[in-house]
Design an enzyme around this catalytic site. Structure first.
Site, mmCIF file in Angstrom:
data_model
loop_
_atom_site.group_PDB
_atom_site.id
_atom_site.type_symbol
_atom_site.label_atom_id
_atom_site.label_comp_id
_atom_site.label_asym_id
_atom_site.label_seq_id
_atom_site.Cartn_x
_atom_site.Cartn_y
_atom_site.Cartn_z
ATOM 1 N N LYS A 288 0.852 -1.175 0.033
ATOM 2 C CA LYS A 288 0.002 0.007 0.114
ATOM 3 C C LYS A 288 0.828 1.296 0.005
ATOM 4 O O LYS A 288 1.589 1.653 1.153
ATOM 5 C CB LYS A 288 -0.886 0.001 1.067
ATOM 6 C CG LYS A 288 -2.092 1.071 1.204
ATOM 7 C CD LYS A 288 -2.695 1.623 2.388
ATOM 8 C CE LYS A 288 -1.841 2.758 2.966
ATOM 9 N NZ LYS A 288 -1.971 4.106 2.054
ATOM 10 N N GLY B 34 6.920 4.844 8.589
ATOM 11 C CA GLY B 34 5.850 6.078 8.880
ATOM 12 C C GLY B 34 6.124 6.820 10.111
ATOM 13 O O GLY B 34 7.164 6.659 10.703
ATOM 14 N N GLU C 8 9.351 15.553 15.914
ATOM 15 C CA GLU C 8 9.695 15.580 14.535
ATOM 16 C C GLU C 8 8.703 16.340 13.620
ATOM 17 O O GLU C 8 7.477 16.329 13.617
ATOM 18 C CB GLU C 8 9.463 13.983 14.064
ATOM 19 C CG GLU C 8 10.044 13.885 12.661
ATOM 20 C CD GLU C 8 10.126 12.383 11.924
ATOM 21 O OE1 GLU C 8 10.930 12.073 11.231
ATOM 22 O OE2 GLU C 8 9.188 11.919 12.444
ATOM 23 N N THR D 123 1.337 6.047 14.084
ATOM 24 C CA THR D 123 0.679 5.156 13.036
ATOM 25 C C THR D 123 1.289 3.736 13.359
ATOM 26 O O THR D 123 0.664 2.686 13.358
ATOM 27 C CB THR D 123 0.707 5.430 11.660
ATOM 28 O OG1 THR D 123 0.140 6.731 11.558
ATOM 29 C CG2 THR D 123 -0.113 4.424 10.682
ATOM 30 N N GLU E 86 9.868 1.044 10.873
ATOM 31 C CA GLU E 86 10.869 2.147 10.516
ATOM 32 C C GLU E 86 9.946 3.475 10.835
ATOM 33 O O GLU E 86 9.384 3.718 10.114
ATOM 34 C CB GLU E 86 11.427 1.983 9.142
ATOM 35 C CG GLU E 86 12.787 2.654 9.196
ATOM 36 C CD GLU E 86 12.709 4.027 8.601
ATOM 37 O OE1 GLU E 86 12.692 5.024 9.596
ATOM 38 O OE2 GLU E 86 12.651 4.504 7.601
ATOM 39 N N GLU F 143 -1.277 7.500 -0.205
ATOM 40 C CA GLU F 143 -2.535 8.196 -1.154
ATOM 41 C C GLU F 143 -2.062 9.130 -1.725
ATOM 42 O O GLU F 143 -2.716 9.746 -2.763
ATOM 43 C CB GLU F 143 -3.704 8.383 -0.034
ATOM 44 C CG GLU F 143 -3.611 9.507 0.890
ATOM 45 C CD GLU F 143 -3.345 8.845 2.122
ATOM 46 O OE1 GLU F 143 -3.467 9.352 3.229
ATOM 47 O OE2 GLU F 143 -2.614 7.628 2.291
ATOM 48 N N CYS G 240 13.372 11.018 7.109
ATOM 49 C CA CYS G 240 13.170 10.440 8.533
ATOM 50 C C CYS G 240 14.649 10.398 9.268
ATOM 51 O O CYS G 240 14.652 10.608 10.647
ATOM 52 C CB CYS G 240 12.637 8.988 8.617
ATOM 53 S SG CYS G 240 13.874 7.598 7.663
#
Length: 500
Positions: A184, A237, A394, A241, A259, A187, A293
């Site tokens: 996935k 991400g 972050e 989440t 990660e 989006e 990241c």
């Protein structure tokens, strides 16, 4: 004079579909993708639902349990991955333009990502045929070996900042090991991923081995994480989440790789050349507009050179060429979306209210060609305190915070004063001190006198809330395998443990 750019060669006005069980199919609705460079509609893509996710999972399950991929030889899997890498190289410019239009990053960065993705598939193609087991000396007449086998169906959820590269990082080791996948993409940025599976399809990948479902996290990603037909979930991400994904994976205790975020320190000692350190600091935080990241978002500078460092970094940051990624002169592009753009601006306001000193940036980039895009000027805060939100949280944008230290112990304390532990760097000419400090920094990816160089051969992942497990290198392949011991009795006779 207004800037005039050559029209991209890549075609975006076409069908962008889901890929399930070897077929390109429509979803339940369409989504408009916005070009972050001008805020206009780039194209429309099909978007899936939970039903599409379920269909993709079932296709992957059947392909793993009954299809030819799991039974294929390592050499056969390697051949397909090598072929895919060649196709990525063949279409590199098209893919780079797609990534730039979809994500906003400068074309020079997108080109690098395409080359790196191709090399990732080549690396795991080569690794697939290398020894992955061993024998163990045990008492005769037993012979024991340790082997690695594919886990099964792997759900893979990737972010929007490096869509092509993150797809490669997850698909390459999973396929090399003989797994099947349900991928996935974000989006916001699915275009290069769709083209990737089109190239995979051209390579002759068996149906169901790779499936791509577009859509929102709650509607598509969560069903993948929760499904008892999925054996592993890999997610890149946010921490927030990631925790939801980990909780969802408990349904069948599936294997999990996460990660997550980072707030990585770049420690600069006064003995290092200040201009070179400033150059690396700019690269550490403003590459991909800070949407990395592992970005060096905390610049930790020794007090002896602090003021000069702040001045020089601010002067150079102001000169960074901000503009559309498709412009070859652009050095830093827009943020990926309006929501991310607003989020970063909110953090800048937070920094001001907290009392940090805004040295440069902090505003929307000005210019006729920039008015409608999601541009923020390179931003630097100094006079920061450890407990400030802009220091601890972050931001994921072009915002650097500079912290001051007076001795080595304080430098290490500041570097480790974070919930994250993804990356970190130290700059010094004293190799003994460099060795001490880099060992003391609690992070999974570290550099001495450098930043951001990444290799497919080396593990990627972090300490603390930066995630679970590692990607890339042999560690990345191991993460997509189960370990099995095989004991063979060469002289089977009755055990006679119980009397007759």
């Amino acid at each position: 004079m207004a800037m005039t750019l050559a029209a991209p060669k890549v075609k975006v006005d076409r069908a962008w579909q889901l890929y399930i069980d070897g077929k390109f199919v429509d979803g339940g609705s369409t989504r408009e993708l916005i070009n972050p460079a001008d805020g206009k509609v780039l194209c429309k893509v099909q978007e899936g639902t939970a039903k599409h996710a379920e269909a993709a999972i079932k296709a992957a399950r059947k392909a793993f349990d009954e299809g030819p991929w799991r039974k294929s030889t390592a050499a056969e899997r390697a051949a397909l991955l090598f072929k895919l890498a060649d196709k990525i190289d063949e279409h590199a410019e098209e893919l780079a333009e797609l990534e730039t239009l979809n994500c906003g990053k400068p074309l020079r960065e997108a080109r690098f990502d395409m080359a790196d993705a191709a090399q990732c598939f080549r690396y795991y193609a080569g690794l697939a045929t290398k020894p992955n087991g061993f024998t163990v000396e045990v008492p005769a007449p037993s012979v024991t070996s340790i082997v690695r086998e594919p886990i099964g169906v792997c759900g893979q959820i990737i972010p929007w900042n490096f869509p092509m590269l993150m797809a490669a990082w997850k698909l390459a080791p999973a396929l090399a090991a003989g797994n099947t996948c349900v991928l996935k993409p974000s989006e916001f940025t699915p275009l290069t991923v769709i083209r990737l599976v089109e190239l995979l399809d051209e390579c002759g990948l068996p149906p169901g081995v790779v499936n791509v479902v577009l859509g929102l996290g709650p509607e598509v990603g969560l069903p993948i994480a929760e499904s008892t037909l999925v054996d592993k979930i890999a997610f890149t991400g946010s921490v927030k989440t990631g925790k939801v994904i980990a909780q969802a994976a408990l349904t069948n205790l599936k294997k999990v790789t996460l990660e997550l975020g980072g707030k990585s320190p770049m420690v600069v000692f006064s003995d290092f050349d200040i201009d070179t350190a400033v150059d690396y600091a700019l690269f550490a935080i403003y590459c991909n507009a800070g949407q990395v990241c592992s970005a060096g978002s905390r610049i930790v500078v020794e007090d002896k050179i602090h003021d000069e460092f702040v001045k020089k970094m601010s002067e150079r940051a102001k000169k960074i060429k901000v503009g559309p990624g498709i412009d070859p002169e652009t050095e830093m592009g827009p943020l990926v979306s309006e929501s991310q753009y607003k989020r970063v601006l909110e953090y800048i306001e937070v920094g001001k209210k907290e009392g940090a000193k805004l040295q440069c940036g902090g505003t929307k980039s000005e210019g006729k060609e920039l008015n409608e895009g999601f541009y923020i000027n390179p931003t630097i805060f100094s006079d920061t305190k450890r407990d400030m939100r802009i220091v601890q949280e972050e931001i994921f944008g072009p915002v650097a915070v500079i912290q001051k230290f007076s001795d080595e112990k304080e430098a290490v304390d500041i570097a480790n004063d974070s919930a994250y532990g993804l990356a970190g760097a130290v700059f010094t000419n004293d190799i003994t001190r460099a060795n001490r400090v880099i060992k003391a920094i609690r992070a999974g990816i570290t550099w001495v006198n450098g930043y951001h160089n990444t290799y497919n051969e080396c593990p990627w992942g972090g300490y603390k809330q930066s995630g679970w497990g590692r990607e890339l290198g042999t560690f990345g392949l191991d993460a997509y395998t189960e370990v099995k011991q095989v004991n063979i009795n060469l002289e089977p006779v009755a055990v006679e443990w119980f009397q007759k």
